[in-house]
Design a protein around this motif. Structure first.
Motif, PDB file in Angstrom:
ATOM      1  N   GLY A 121      22.597  -1.533  11.806  1.00  0.00           N
ATOM      2  CA  GLY A 121      22.119  -0.545  12.690  1.00  0.00           C
ATOM      3  C   GLY A 121      21.593   0.410  12.796  1.00  0.00           C
ATOM      4  N   GLY A 122      21.047   0.611  10.989  1.00  0.00           N
ATOM      5  CA  GLY A 122      19.871   1.302  10.101  1.00  0.00           C
ATOM      6  C   GLY A 122      18.530   0.400   9.705  1.00  0.00           C
ATOM      7  N   GLY A 123      18.193   1.304   9.497  1.00  0.00           N
ATOM      8  CA  GLY A 123      16.652   0.533   9.064  1.00  0.00           C
ATOM      9  C   GLY A 123      15.414   1.848   9.132  1.00  0.00           C
ATOM     10  N   TYR A 124      14.673   0.636   9.410  1.00  0.00           N
ATOM     11  CA  TYR A 124      13.152   1.341  10.171  1.00  0.00           C
ATOM     12  C   TYR A 124      12.256   0.299  10.239  1.00  0.00           C
ATOM     13  CZ  TYR A 124      11.472  -1.512   5.831  1.00  0.00           C
ATOM     14  OH  TYR A 124      11.111  -2.735   5.339  1.00  0.00           O
ATOM     15  N   LYS A 125      11.545   0.774  11.302  1.00  0.00           N
ATOM     16  CA  LYS A 125      10.701   0.038  12.113  1.00  0.00           C
ATOM     17  C   LYS A 125       9.323  -0.324  11.669  1.00  0.00           C
ATOM     18  CE  LYS A 125      10.291  -0.177  17.113  1.00  0.00           C
ATOM     19  NZ  LYS A 125      10.233  -1.447  17.203  1.00  0.00           N
ATOM     20  N   VAL A 126       9.232  -1.621  12.048  1.00  0.00           N
ATOM     21  CA  VAL A 126       8.425  -2.285  11.412  1.00  0.00           C
ATOM     22  C   VAL A 126       6.400  -1.890  12.067  1.00  0.00           C
ATOM     23  CG1 VAL A 126       7.544  -3.770  13.156  1.00  0.00           C
ATOM     24  CG2 VAL A 126       6.786  -4.330  10.965  1.00  0.00           C
ATOM     25  N   GLY A 127       5.576  -0.870  10.962  1.00  0.00           N
ATOM     26  CA  GLY A 127       3.974  -0.522  10.988  1.00  0.00           C
ATOM     27  C   GLY A 127       3.617  -0.483   9.758  1.00  0.00           C
ATOM     28  N   PRO A 128       2.253   0.025  10.169  1.00  0.00           N
ATOM     29  CA  PRO A 128       0.920   0.078   8.782  1.00  0.00           C
ATOM     30  C   PRO A 128       1.300   1.217   8.139  1.00  0.00           C
ATOM     31  CG  PRO A 128       0.489   0.364  11.109  1.00  0.00           C
ATOM     32  CD  PRO A 128       1.639   0.039  11.422  1.00  0.00           C
ATOM     33  N   LYS A 129       2.132   1.899   8.492  1.00  0.00           N
ATOM     34  CA  LYS A 129       2.682   3.012   7.612  1.00  0.00           C
ATOM     35  C   LYS A 129       3.565   2.884   6.541  1.00  0.00           C
ATOM     36  CE  LYS A 129       6.097   6.781   8.199  1.00  0.00           C
ATOM     37  NZ  LYS A 129       6.557   8.109   9.624  1.00  0.00           N
ATOM     38  N   TRP A 130       4.418   1.640   6.636  1.00  0.00           N
ATOM     39  CA  TRP A 130       5.378   1.391   5.664  1.00  0.00           C
ATOM     40  C   TRP A 130       4.142   0.565   4.261  1.00  0.00           C
ATOM     41  CZ3 TRP A 130       8.420   5.041   5.883  1.00  0.00           C
ATOM     42  CH2 TRP A 130       9.190   5.037   7.145  1.00  0.00           C
ATOM     43  N   GLY A 131       3.275   0.461   4.174  1.00  0.00           N
ATOM     44  CA  GLY A 131       2.133  -0.397   4.129  1.00  0.00           C
ATOM     45  C   GLY A 131       2.669  -1.762   3.522  1.00  0.00           C
ATOM     46  N   LYS A 132       3.543  -2.345   3.712  1.00  0.00           N
ATOM     47  CA  LYS A 132       4.270  -3.393   3.511  1.00  0.00           C
ATOM     48  C   LYS A 132       3.017  -4.913   4.190  1.00  0.00           C
ATOM     49  CE  LYS A 132       8.134  -2.402   1.979  1.00  0.00           C
ATOM     50  NZ  LYS A 132       9.805  -2.030   2.630  1.00  0.00           N
ATOM     51  N   PHE A 133       2.318  -5.407   2.964  1.00  0.00           N
ATOM     52  CA  PHE A 133       1.686  -6.501   4.438  1.00  0.00           C
ATOM     53  C   PHE A 133       1.785  -8.119   3.507  1.00  0.00           C
ATOM     54  CE2 PHE A 133      -0.430  -2.317   5.053  1.00  0.00           C
ATOM     55  CZ  PHE A 133      -0.484  -2.500   6.414  1.00  0.00           C
ATOM     56  N   ALA A 134       1.465  -9.421   3.899  1.00  0.00           N
ATOM     57  CA  ALA A 134       1.295 -10.255   3.996  1.00  0.00           C
ATOM     58  C   ALA A 134       0.749 -11.202   4.322  1.00  0.00           C
ATOM     59  CB  ALA A 134       2.817 -11.566   3.821  1.00  0.00           C
ATOM     60  N   GLU A 175       0.478  -1.200   0.132  1.00  0.00           N
ATOM     61  CA  GLU A 175      -0.085  -0.532  -0.265  1.00  0.00           C
ATOM     62  C   GLU A 175       1.047   1.447  -0.137  1.00  0.00           C
ATOM     63  OE1 GLU A 175      -1.813  -0.100   3.941  1.00  0.00           O
ATOM     64  OE2 GLU A 175      -3.213  -2.655   2.538  1.00  0.00           O
ATOM     65  N   PRO A 176       0.570   2.312  -0.376  1.00  0.00           N
ATOM     66  CA  PRO A 176       1.195   3.596  -0.124  1.00  0.00           C
ATOM     67  C   PRO A 176       1.222   3.885   1.272  1.00  0.00           C
ATOM     68  CG  PRO A 176      -0.737   3.926  -1.459  1.00  0.00           C
ATOM     69  CD  PRO A 176      -1.365   2.534  -0.986  1.00  0.00           C
ATOM     70  N   VAL A 177       2.983   4.300   0.977  1.00  0.00           N
ATOM     71  CA  VAL A 177       3.085   4.859   2.409  1.00  0.00           C
ATOM     72  C   VAL A 177       2.640   6.192   3.341  1.00  0.00           C
ATOM     73  CG1 VAL A 177       5.623   6.321   3.683  1.00  0.00           C
ATOM     74  CG2 VAL A 177       5.822   4.018   1.887  1.00  0.00           C
ATOM     75  N   VAL A 191       4.243   3.082  13.463  1.00  0.00           N
ATOM     76  CA  VAL A 191       4.533   2.198  13.819  1.00  0.00           C
ATOM     77  C   VAL A 191       4.930   1.212  15.462  1.00  0.00           C
ATOM     78  CG1 VAL A 191       7.000   3.373  11.926  1.00  0.00           C
ATOM     79  CG2 VAL A 191       7.264   3.785  14.106  1.00  0.00           C
ATOM     80  N   ILE A 192       5.219   0.208  15.192  1.00  0.00           N
ATOM     81  CA  ILE A 192       4.695  -0.957  16.030  1.00  0.00           C
ATOM     82  C   ILE A 192       5.877   0.556  17.410  1.00  0.00           C
ATOM     83  CG2 ILE A 192       5.341  -2.811  17.497  1.00  0.00           C
ATOM     84  CD1 ILE A 192       2.631  -2.588  15.178  1.00  0.00           C
ATOM     85  N   GLN A 193       5.513   0.444  18.633  1.00  0.00           N
ATOM     86  CA  GLN A 193       5.457   1.210  19.854  1.00  0.00           C
ATOM     87  C   GLN A 193       6.297   0.468  20.589  1.00  0.00           C
ATOM     88  OE1 GLN A 193       6.336   5.004  19.221  1.00  0.00           O
ATOM     89  NE2 GLN A 193       5.400   4.386  17.768  1.00  0.00           N
ATOM     90  N   GLY A 194       6.056  -0.628  21.014  1.00  0.00           N
ATOM     91  CA  GLY A 194       6.836  -1.397  21.490  1.00  0.00           C
ATOM     92  C   GLY A 194       7.399  -2.666  21.034  1.00  0.00           C
ATOM     93  N   GLU A 195       7.583  -4.078  21.227  1.00  0.00           N
ATOM     94  CA  GLU A 195       8.276  -4.791  20.756  1.00  0.00           C
ATOM     95  C   GLU A 195       7.407  -5.385  19.373  1.00  0.00           C
ATOM     96  OE1 GLU A 195      12.397  -5.845  20.567  1.00  0.00           O
ATOM     97  OE2 GLU A 195      12.063  -4.464  21.636  1.00  0.00           O
ATOM     98  N   PRO A 196       8.095  -5.479  18.378  1.00  0.00           N
ATOM     99  CA  PRO A 196       7.744  -6.663  17.457  1.00  0.00           C
ATOM    100  C   PRO A 196       7.435  -7.976  17.848  1.00  0.00           C
ATOM    101  CG  PRO A 196       9.694  -5.926  16.774  1.00  0.00           C
ATOM    102  CD  PRO A 196       9.602  -5.498  17.727  1.00  0.00           C
ATOM    103  N   ASP A 197       6.857  -8.925  17.481  1.00  0.00           N
ATOM    104  CA  ASP A 197       6.359 -10.074  17.516  1.00  0.00           C
ATOM    105  C   ASP A 197       7.242 -10.775  17.428  1.00  0.00           C
ATOM    106  OD1 ASP A 197       3.535 -10.143  18.246  1.00  0.00           O
ATOM    107  OD2 ASP A 197       2.369 -10.201  15.886  1.00  0.00           O
ATOM    108  N   ILE A 198       8.379 -10.627  16.272  1.00  0.00           N
ATOM    109  CA  ILE A 198       9.352 -11.780  15.648  1.00  0.00           C
ATOM    110  C   ILE A 198      10.370 -10.558  15.511  1.00  0.00           C
ATOM    111  CG2 ILE A 198      10.071 -13.224  14.223  1.00  0.00           C
ATOM    112  CD1 ILE A 198       6.954 -14.745  14.414  1.00  0.00           C
ATOM    113  N   VAL A 199      11.499 -11.069  15.612  1.00  0.00           N
ATOM    114  CA  VAL A 199      12.925 -10.037  15.441  1.00  0.00           C
ATOM    115  C   VAL A 199      13.854 -10.909  15.581  1.00  0.00           C
ATOM    116  CG1 VAL A 199      14.647  -9.016  16.373  1.00  0.00           C
ATOM    117  CG2 VAL A 199      12.282  -8.085  17.098  1.00  0.00           C
TER     118      VAL A 199
END
Length: 120
Positions: free
Chosen positions: A64-77, A15-17, A23-31
């Motif tokens: 050490g860089g990247g982005y935090k998981v969340g619906p903001k990025w529009g990436k869903f499976a 989906e569009p960004v 983004v997820i404020q706590g810990e993601p389900d899986i890292v």
């Protein structure tokens, strides 16, 4: 005639960004993390989190860089396994763009690639 494969992975729903999306404020389900041999940050990382609608989201990072998981990025499976594969493919692409000396050695770049391929 082609047989319909009900178990074939579905394409990710991109989906569009949303620049103001959450983004997820706590810990993601899986890292999934490939630790750096000496430093505190990870050489590579995949974050997976299940959205409230049941779909899975992913995010990746290298050096050490990247982005935090969340619906903001529009990436869903549809499933966690599919989200993991899409994240691994994204991470592999990012690793191929890294240059030795940027933040990692050539051997560490190969480690990142092998880490990503392990989930494909």
């Amino acid at each position: 005639m082609h047989q319909l494969d009900l178990f074939a992975p579905q394409r990710p729903r991109l989906e569009p960004v949303d620049p103001n999306g959450p983004v997820i404020q706590g810990e993601p389900d899986i890292v999934l993390r490939l630790p750096h041999p000496r430093l505190a940050w990870a050489l590579a990382e995949i974050e997976l989190h299940q959205h409230e609608d049941g779909r899975w989201m992913w995010a990746t990072g290298t050096c050490g860089g990247g982005y935090k998981v969340g619906p903001k990025w529009g990436k869903f499976a549809a499933t966690q396994q599919e989200a993991t594969r899409y994240a691994a493919a994204e991470l592999l692409d990012a690793a191929q763009k890294l240059g030795s000396g940027h933040c990692v050695t050539a051997a560490q770049i190969e480690s990142i690639k092998a880490f990503a391929r392990g989930f494909l």
